[in-house]
Enzyme design. Structure first.
Site, PDB file in Angstrom:
ATOM      1  N   SER A 239       0.835  -1.199   0.000  1.00  0.00           N
ATOM      2  CA  SER A 239       0.000   0.000   0.000  1.00  0.00           C
ATOM      3  C   SER A 239       0.869   1.247   0.000  1.00  0.00           C
ATOM      4  CB  SER A 239      -0.899  -0.013   1.252  1.00  0.00           C
ATOM      5  OG  SER A 239      -1.813   1.048   1.240  1.00  0.00           O
ATOM      6  N   ASP A 240       0.309   2.341  -0.514  1.00  0.00           N
ATOM      7  CA  ASP A 240       1.013   3.628  -0.505  1.00  0.00           C
ATOM      8  C   ASP A 240       0.005   4.746  -0.300  1.00  0.00           C
ATOM      9  OD1 ASP A 240       3.735   4.971  -1.070  1.00  0.00           O
ATOM     10  OD2 ASP A 240       2.318   6.117  -2.293  1.00  0.00           O
ATOM     11  N   THR A 241       0.398   5.755   0.482  1.00  0.00           N
ATOM     12  CA  THR A 241      -0.501   6.860   0.825  1.00  0.00           C
ATOM     13  C   THR A 241       0.158   8.201   0.569  1.00  0.00           C
ATOM     14  OG1 THR A 241      -1.560   5.525   2.563  1.00  0.00           O
ATOM     15  CG2 THR A 241      -1.863   7.909   2.690  1.00  0.00           C
TER      16      THR A 241
END
Length: 202
Positions: free
Chosen positions: A77-79
């Site tokens: 995941s990446d934010t």
């Protein structure tokens, strides 16, 4: 209690908050932190940034541990935080964190989180993302400095953590709370279904 899933799951992240959210799905999983390069071209859209980086993290774990991730689904995941087409990642230092918060205070911004699932048995990949609108309170320089001194902004996109002290900086949100934390679990559960991993069983 956790239960065994139908497939082996690897979380490509060392983030404590993502570990907690993954654990909330009550699936057995292992953690293998990614060492992927997170630099991206300046003209990429927010959607492309978070989905491409999420996939890059999954692929990095696959490359780092080829013999340890056979027949597994890697979840990554990446934010990022986006304000007026400006992308805010993690702050470089306390001054940078304070500058980010000064830009965000009293305004509304979007948080994008991308998810990638990679099946190491077949090479199949799936990416998707969610976005949430966050309305931040007006903040005095003193309050910003006090928050920065807490140390919480250090490794957070946009220099705040909505699940911690950063919750006191936020007025309200429109969208998925878990997207802001860093792992939209409802989206993830749907994606895992496509890899024969059912959160609530068959």
């Amino acid at each position: 209690m956790s239960r065994e899933s139908q497939r082996r799951i690897i979380l490509a992240s060392a983030s404590p908050r993502r570990k907690e959210l993954m654990a909330s799905l009550q699936l057995e999983f292992e953690i293998m932190p990614s060492e992927a390069d997170e630099s991206v071209p300046g003209d990429w859209s927010p959607e492309r940034i978070v989905t491409e980086l999420a996939l890059r993290k999954a692929n990095a774990v696959w490359e780092q541990y080829p013999s340890r991730v056979t027949d597994a689904v890697i979840v990554s995941s990446d934010t990022i935080v986006v304000l007026d087409d400006r992308v805010f990642g993690k702050p470089e230092n306390e001054e940078h964190a304070a500058a980010m918060l000064q830009s965000l205070q009293g305004r509304s911004h979007y948080v994008y989180t991308g998810i990638a699932c990679t099946d190491t048995a077949t090479g199949r990949t799936r990416t998707d993302y969610r976005q949430t609108l966050v309305h931040m309170k007006p903040l005095t320089p003193e309050r910003i400095q006090a928050y920065v001194r807490s140390g919480e902004p250090a490794d957070k996109a946009g220099a705040y953590a909505i699940q911690g002290l950063g919750s006191t900086l936020v007025d309200r949100i429109e969208g998925c709370y878990f997207t802001v934390v860093g792992l939209p679990v409802s989206l993830l559960s749907d994606m895992l279904e496509e890899f024969d991993i059912s959160v609530l069983g068959s």
